[in-house]
Design an enzyme around this catalytic site. Structure first.
Site, PDB file in Angstrom:
ATOM      1  N   MET A  89     -21.784  24.569  29.043  1.00  0.00           N
ATOM      2  CA  MET A  89     -23.050  24.837  29.728  1.00  0.00           C
ATOM      3  C   MET A  89     -24.170  25.250  28.775  1.00  0.00           C
ATOM      4  O   MET A  89     -25.301  25.475  29.192  1.00  0.00           O
ATOM      5  CB  MET A  89     -22.857  25.886  30.828  1.00  0.00           C
ATOM      6  CG  MET A  89     -22.049  25.384  32.005  1.00  0.00           C
ATOM      7  SD  MET A  89     -22.851  24.012  32.884  1.00  0.00           S
ATOM      8  CE  MET A  89     -21.713  22.678  32.628  1.00  0.00           C
ATOM      9  N   SER A 166     -25.813  40.505  38.604  1.00  0.00           N
ATOM     10  CA  SER A 166     -25.148  41.757  38.298  1.00  0.00           C
ATOM     11  C   SER A 166     -26.076  42.902  38.624  1.00  0.00           C
ATOM     12  O   SER A 166     -27.291  42.733  38.773  1.00  0.00           O
ATOM     13  CB  SER A 166     -24.813  41.749  36.806  1.00  0.00           C
ATOM     14  OG  SER A 166     -24.767  43.047  36.292  1.00  0.00           O
ATOM     15  N   TYR A 179     -28.508  40.397  28.041  1.00  0.00           N
ATOM     16  CA  TYR A 179     -27.834  40.199  29.334  1.00  0.00           C
ATOM     17  C   TYR A 179     -28.775  40.558  30.485  1.00  0.00           C
ATOM     18  O   TYR A 179     -28.927  39.801  31.445  1.00  0.00           O
ATOM     19  CB  TYR A 179     -26.562  41.055  29.365  1.00  0.00           C
ATOM     20  CG  TYR A 179     -25.737  40.942  30.609  1.00  0.00           C
ATOM     21  CD1 TYR A 179     -24.948  39.818  30.839  1.00  0.00           C
ATOM     22  CD2 TYR A 179     -25.725  41.956  31.566  1.00  0.00           C
ATOM     23  CE1 TYR A 179     -24.173  39.709  31.987  1.00  0.00           C
ATOM     24  CE2 TYR A 179     -24.960  41.862  32.716  1.00  0.00           C
ATOM     25  CZ  TYR A 179     -24.181  40.745  32.925  1.00  0.00           C
ATOM     26  OH  TYR A 179     -23.421  40.644  34.056  1.00  0.00           O
ATOM     27  N   ASP A 215     -13.089  43.869  37.806  1.00  0.00           N
ATOM     28  CA  ASP A 215     -11.893  44.007  37.004  1.00  0.00           C
ATOM     29  C   ASP A 215     -11.467  42.641  36.453  1.00  0.00           C
ATOM     30  O   ASP A 215     -10.629  41.966  37.026  1.00  0.00           O
ATOM     31  CB  ASP A 215     -10.804  44.567  37.927  1.00  0.00           C
ATOM     32  CG  ASP A 215      -9.677  45.180  37.150  1.00  0.00           C
ATOM     33  OD1 ASP A 215      -9.762  45.224  35.915  1.00  0.00           O
ATOM     34  OD2 ASP A 215      -8.707  45.604  37.782  1.00  0.00           O
TER      35      ASP A 215
END
Ligand code: NAG
Length: 294
Positions: A89, A166, A179, A215
């Site tokens: 990608m 996020s 990020y 997780d």
């Protein structure tokens, strides 16, 4: 006192609504679903969640031998159809290849789940512009490109785009500046696109997925020097399930786990300095704690 009661009742109704679940699993059967970053973590679990409910999936990531295994498990779990295509990608031409493959292998797209990501270890911004360019290419530009190529098919199917973001795409945190940048960029771009679809009478939903710490192997690897791994993590299958529901119900944004993400957004808007202080001291404390024990 009467006012307080009304506020409390409204708050209770609002919170209860967050847990109300109108999802009908039958709606997923036969859906043609494209998932990126599907060799591990949330993407892999998304492939299994959709497969269990009888969807047709096309998955991608870079590692072919892993994709083979994931597709085999998708078929075992009950996918009506399951394909993989190994792609990178970070290359724009590969985003076109993926959407072309969806046309030939699935005959169209109902859901596209944009989930892949390149990670760095937590560290202060180091001035590496070349790496920043690469991060934006993989984590942002490719998302836009995939959505663009998929738009005609999604318009035809009244389809859904899910963008996996996020907590750090809504609240900036230190040590993850690139990020945060790509996740904030995704919010801006896709929130704009959502309105343009409406203006152009295109029935395509955009679901921005604001998720807390999950997780997964990569999240452990990347946060181990700063955050205690398990205390606040959510299992990847639960997270994937919530994303699938959000895309199916055509929700605007989802917050998962709600209690770990949504209330913080309110603090962000009301008391930004307090929130920043809490985030910084939390990271500092854990760094010091780790330094002592290692
Ligand atoms: C989207 O689909 C509708 C039919 O559902 C069609 O009328 C319209 O032209 C399409 N828009 C674009 C930009 O393809």
């Amino acid at each position: 006192m009467a006012k307080l009661k009304i506020i409390l009742i409204l708050l209770a109704v609002y919170i209860a609504y967050q847990y109300y679940d109108p999802f009908d699993p039958e709606e997923v059967r036969g859906k043609r679903v494209v998932i990126t970053g599907a060799s591990a973590g949330i993407g892999e679990q998304l492939a299994y969640q959709y497969s269990q409910l009888g969807a047709k999936v096309l998955i991608t990531a870079r590692r072919e031998h892993v994709l083979q295994k994931v597709v085999a498990k998708c078929k075992e779990l009950g996918a009506q159809d399951a394909h993989y295509i190994p792609l990178d990608m970070g290359k724009l031409e590969d985003t076109k290849r993926l959407i072309d493959a969806a046309k030939t292998k699935l005959g169209g797209i109902d859901h596209v789940i944009l989930n892949h990501i390149t990670y760095d270890y937590l560290a202060p911004w180091n001035g590496d512009m070349e790496r920043l360019q690469q991060v934006m290419d993989i984590n942002f530009h490719s998302y836009v490109s995939l959505a663009t190529y998929a738009t005609p098919m999604l318009n035809e199917s009244h389809g859904s785009i899910a963008v996996v973001s996020s907590f750090a795409g809504k609240v900036a945190a230190p040590l993850v500046a690139p990020y945060c940048a790509c996740k904030f960029a995704l919010d801006g771009f896709f929130s704009s696109l959502r309105q343009e679809f409406v203006m152009q009478n295109m029935d395509i939903s955009v679901t921005l997925c604001v998720i807390g710490k999950v997780d997964t192997a990569s999240s452990h690897k990347n946060t181990k020097n700063v955050m205690s791994a398990d205390r606040y993590s959510t299992p990847a299958p639960d997270t994937a399930n919530r994303i699938m529901k959000g895309a199916t119900l055509r929700e605007r944004e989802i917050y998962f786990p709600w209690i770990m993400t949504r209330p913080t957004m309110m603090v962000r808007d009301l008391l930004p300095n307090v929130l920043e202080w809490l985030i910084m001291s939390g990271m500092d404390e854990r760094r010091k704690g780790k330094a002592k024990t290692s």
